[in-house]
Design a protein around this motif. Sequence first.
Motif, PDB file in Angstrom:
ATOM      1  N   GLU A 418       0.819  -1.208   0.000  1.00  0.00           N
ATOM      2  CA  GLU A 418       0.000   0.000   0.000  1.00  0.00           C
ATOM      3  C   GLU A 418       0.853   1.258   0.000  1.00  0.00           C
ATOM      4  O   GLU A 418       0.478   2.287  -0.586  1.00  0.00           O
ATOM      5  CB  GLU A 418      -0.970   0.003   1.185  1.00  0.00           C
ATOM      6  N   LEU A 421       2.586   1.431  -3.682  1.00  0.00           N
ATOM      7  CA  LEU A 421       1.580   1.767  -4.686  1.00  0.00           C
ATOM      8  C   LEU A 421       1.154   3.230  -4.575  1.00  0.00           C
ATOM      9  O   LEU A 421       0.889   3.894  -5.584  1.00  0.00           O
ATOM     10  CB  LEU A 421       0.366   0.852  -4.545  1.00  0.00           C
ATOM     11  N   ARG A 422       1.094   3.733  -3.361  1.00  0.00           N
ATOM     12  CA  ARG A 422       0.702   5.128  -3.160  1.00  0.00           C
ATOM     13  C   ARG A 422       1.759   6.086  -3.720  1.00  0.00           C
ATOM     14  O   ARG A 422       1.447   7.201  -4.137  1.00  0.00           O
ATOM     15  CB  ARG A 422       0.497   5.384  -1.669  1.00  0.00           C
ATOM     16  N   CYS A 424       3.597   5.469  -6.426  1.00  0.00           N
ATOM     17  CA  CYS A 424       3.800   5.251  -7.857  1.00  0.00           C
ATOM     18  C   CYS A 424       2.773   5.990  -8.704  1.00  0.00           C
ATOM     19  O   CYS A 424       1.635   6.223  -8.285  1.00  0.00           O
ATOM     20  CB  CYS A 424       3.748   3.759  -8.181  1.00  0.00           C
ATOM     21  N   LEU A 426       0.418   5.507 -11.077  1.00  0.00           N
ATOM     22  CA  LEU A 426      -0.452   4.500 -11.692  1.00  0.00           C
ATOM     23  C   LEU A 426      -1.849   5.051 -11.818  1.00  0.00           C
ATOM     24  O   LEU A 426      -2.304   5.858 -10.986  1.00  0.00           O
ATOM     25  CB  LEU A 426      -0.476   3.229 -10.840  1.00  0.00           C
ATOM     26  N   ASP A 427      -2.554   4.591 -12.869  1.00  0.00           N
ATOM     27  CA  ASP A 427      -3.960   5.015 -12.950  1.00  0.00           C
ATOM     28  C   ASP A 427      -4.791   4.143 -12.014  1.00  0.00           C
ATOM     29  O   ASP A 427      -4.324   3.149 -11.454  1.00  0.00           O
ATOM     30  CB  ASP A 427      -4.464   4.965 -14.388  1.00  0.00           C
ATOM     31  N   GLU A 430      -5.048   0.276 -12.794  1.00  0.00           N
ATOM     32  CA  GLU A 430      -3.807  -0.460 -12.507  1.00  0.00           C
ATOM     33  C   GLU A 430      -3.613  -0.632 -11.004  1.00  0.00           C
ATOM     34  O   GLU A 430      -3.243  -1.713 -10.520  1.00  0.00           O
ATOM     35  CB  GLU A 430      -2.609   0.292 -13.103  1.00  0.00           C
ATOM     36  N   ARG A 431      -3.855   0.439 -10.271  1.00  0.00           N
ATOM     37  CA  ARG A 431      -3.698   0.373  -8.823  1.00  0.00           C
ATOM     38  C   ARG A 431      -4.641  -0.662  -8.228  1.00  0.00           C
ATOM     39  O   ARG A 431      -4.255  -1.445  -7.341  1.00  0.00           O
ATOM     40  CB  ARG A 431      -3.950   1.755  -8.213  1.00  0.00           C
ATOM     41  N   TRP A 434      -3.395  -4.305  -9.042  1.00  0.00           N
ATOM     42  CA  TRP A 434      -2.277  -4.733  -8.179  1.00  0.00           C
ATOM     43  C   TRP A 434      -2.735  -4.941  -6.740  1.00  0.00           C
ATOM     44  O   TRP A 434      -2.269  -5.881  -6.063  1.00  0.00           O
ATOM     45  CB  TRP A 434      -1.146  -3.707  -8.236  1.00  0.00           C
ATOM     46  N   HIS A 435      -3.633  -4.100  -6.287  1.00  0.00           N
ATOM     47  CA  HIS A 435      -4.142  -4.272  -4.924  1.00  0.00           C
ATOM     48  C   HIS A 435      -4.881  -5.599  -4.795  1.00  0.00           C
ATOM     49  O   HIS A 435      -4.759  -6.304  -3.775  1.00  0.00           O
ATOM     50  CB  HIS A 435      -5.076  -3.112  -4.572  1.00  0.00           C
ATOM     51  N   PHE A 472       6.445   1.798 -10.923  1.00  0.00           N
ATOM     52  CA  PHE A 472       6.165   0.529 -10.250  1.00  0.00           C
ATOM     53  C   PHE A 472       6.909  -0.595 -10.944  1.00  0.00           C
ATOM     54  O   PHE A 472       6.875  -0.729 -12.182  1.00  0.00           O
ATOM     55  CB  PHE A 472       4.662   0.260 -10.257  1.00  0.00           C
TER      56      PHE A 472
END
Length: 827
Positions: A418, A421-422, A424, A426-427, A430-431, A434-435, A472
């Motif tokens: 988390e 990802l925060r 990076c 990413l749209d 995508e986020r 991956w989550h 990412f």
Amino acid sequence: MNAFYRLPAERIPDLPETLRGLTAAEVTERRARYGQNILFEAPQRVWMEIARGTFRDPMIWFLVIVGGLFAMIGESAEAVVLAAAIVPLIGMDAWLHHRTQASVEGLRSRVAAHVNVVRDNASLNVVATELVPGDLVIVSAGEPFPADGLIVAGALLQAEESALTGEAFPVRKAALPAASQLTEGEIDSEHWGHAGTRLLTGAATMRVVMTGADTLYGEIVRFARGVAHQLTPLQQAITRLVVVLSIVALAFCLLLAAVRLYQGHGVVDAVLSAATLAIAATPEEFPVVFALFLGVGVYRLAQRRALVRRAVVVENIGRVSCICSDKTGTLTEGRLRLVHCYPAQDRSEADLLRIAALASRTESNDPLDAAILSAVTADLKRPPRIALFPFTEDRACEAAAYAWAADRVRIAAKGAPETILRRCALDASERAAWHSKVMELSANAYKVIACAYRDMDAASWFDAEPDTDYTFAGLLAFADPVRPGVREAVLAARAAGIRVILVTGDHPATARAIAEQTAIGGPDAKLVEGKDLDAVLQQDDALRTVAIVARAAPSQKLALVRALQQRGEIVAVTGDGVNDVPALQAADIGIAMGERGTRSARDVAAIVLLDDDFRTIANAIAEGRQLYENLRNSFSYLLMVHIPFVLSAAFIPLAGYPLLYLPLHVVWLELIIHPTAMVAFQQASAADALDRVPHTRARFFSTRDWVWLCGIGLSLTLAVMTSYVFALGDANAVEHARAMALLVLIGTATATAAALHRLRARSACAITIATVLSTACVIQTPPVAALFHVQPLHLEDWALAGIAAAVAGLAATVFGRRARIVQPRAG
């Protein structure tokens, strides 16, 4: 530790404003004012300390006085025996003092012994105890800081402060930018070096501010030395029991001396009677037996792969009602293996592993770093590292900056998905994808981390960690299998009324998967994330149902422990890292991991697990509960035997009869009673010991138990006194009467021990046989009997004593059942 350190105002004028060292005159003046740089004063005369502590023991004085009295009246045999009885007492004191000194030296060893200091414009190597406030010292990489002070020069500094802060990773240090900041009162801890911590990288120049006991580490040492002398609840209960028995014994001694004088027996007889009764009535067996049982408990726990650092915790561990366990290495094997790589689009697994390796440290002992580096098959050529941003609980990631090219800087980062990802770019889709992958992997008990990187122009790099615009790189999934037998151990603990709470920094899905595999909390285990824990701790009902705490920070683990303690729980906490130090210190029982635990965690923990296995904790609790039962049996025996021993020693001469016991008899009886109490009840832990109800109150006997104990004791007193008076007869056969009374007392004592123990161990059988044979040898061998002032007995005398012993054994058996004294199977 706070982010700021308040500089004592009175020390500011003593700090030179430039990078000059002190002069010899300044050093002399400041040493006279502040003293030496010593954490605490050690006693100079060790043997004097031992002697002073030894002769505080009243038993020593009783033996010395009575032995001297016998020597004066010509009874040399009695005097020699009493003098010999002093030797083991002095030996025990010397051994305990040696252990205390070893602990003190362990604390002292964390502070530098020698240090480089600038004085009179020259660099000198001096003993660290000679430092004074204002000294300018130079600390090289790998060396401990010798005192507390300001870092005034140095670059790329990192320090290991785990002994003070619990921080698991190196802490960045930097030189103080300007001397003018000294007037502001508060200094950022980044500019402070602390005694008891160690410099890892760079070379620091530090201006000493606080020395010796005034340092933060000095305060901790003083606290540790003070806490070491505090009594546990069970020790306090034993102390109260000993005080009450001592007061009663003193009253009887004074009364006996007065009555013997009134009866016209003379001063010597009165003093001898009172002294003999005092030796018989002094309840020194209780603390001695307690200390021995703790020692045996320490030994047995060591055999079970649990190293006890403070013996008194063997008592407490049997009363544990809640275990706050970490996951890695305790419930699991603690050996991470990289099993899945999920690189981002247009990235290969090799690229992902390279980014992860750049964000890892080769000098780290972190199993995650080791797993990543071992998975990199290609030759990893690292460019020069120009900055390191170590893992912290609030950031939940680690990053490193490298000189990637002449004009480029690359920052490689790894950490909680988390968090990464925060950071990076990413749209939303995508986020979310991956989550979802993270949740899938975590639900299968994988430890998941994310990796990312960011490239920057060297001109825009300002030695600060960026937290946005990363690229990412992908996810890594690691497996850490649950240890064999942990599930069964957790189920056994739950069946025994012990609550188990999993506290981990892992993802909630991973934590729940591990809890399901280990049976923690059952099928409907309640999970709370660390960010929500504060609210839960305020609600009793909510706290009672919590079984899993995920994403827990060290402060939250500490808050959980304290909240459980406030609600009456006896809490054991497991931990391995320095970030677990606060919770380990606050717990009733702190349990550190020996295989992978840090030194700081082991230093503050009460118990160190040599195999890092949760099953060892369950075994240790069973050992503690068995210890309680062993102590209860032993104390029951001591009371049942001492009541007739003391009362007959008092009432016979009070009634005007000749003395029943001489000091030689008292020593003989003590040699029988002590081994029986200390050895016969040393049962090994039984398989069902964990199933017994934990004793949260330090109370051995209920009111009903006391009634039974006193009733049996008075009955045995009547038997001893009756046998003495009957055997004395009209002929006033004192030696025959003494032999009869001693035989009845020893016989009933042996039968009581056999009934309480049921002779299920070889030691108990051996002691019983040895007692009977030694008593027969003393009484029935004329030369030995004459030495002990007794007379050989007839066959009918032995028969009567046997009947009395049988009745005593029956009474003790009934008491054992009424008082619910559980007799374990011999292990």
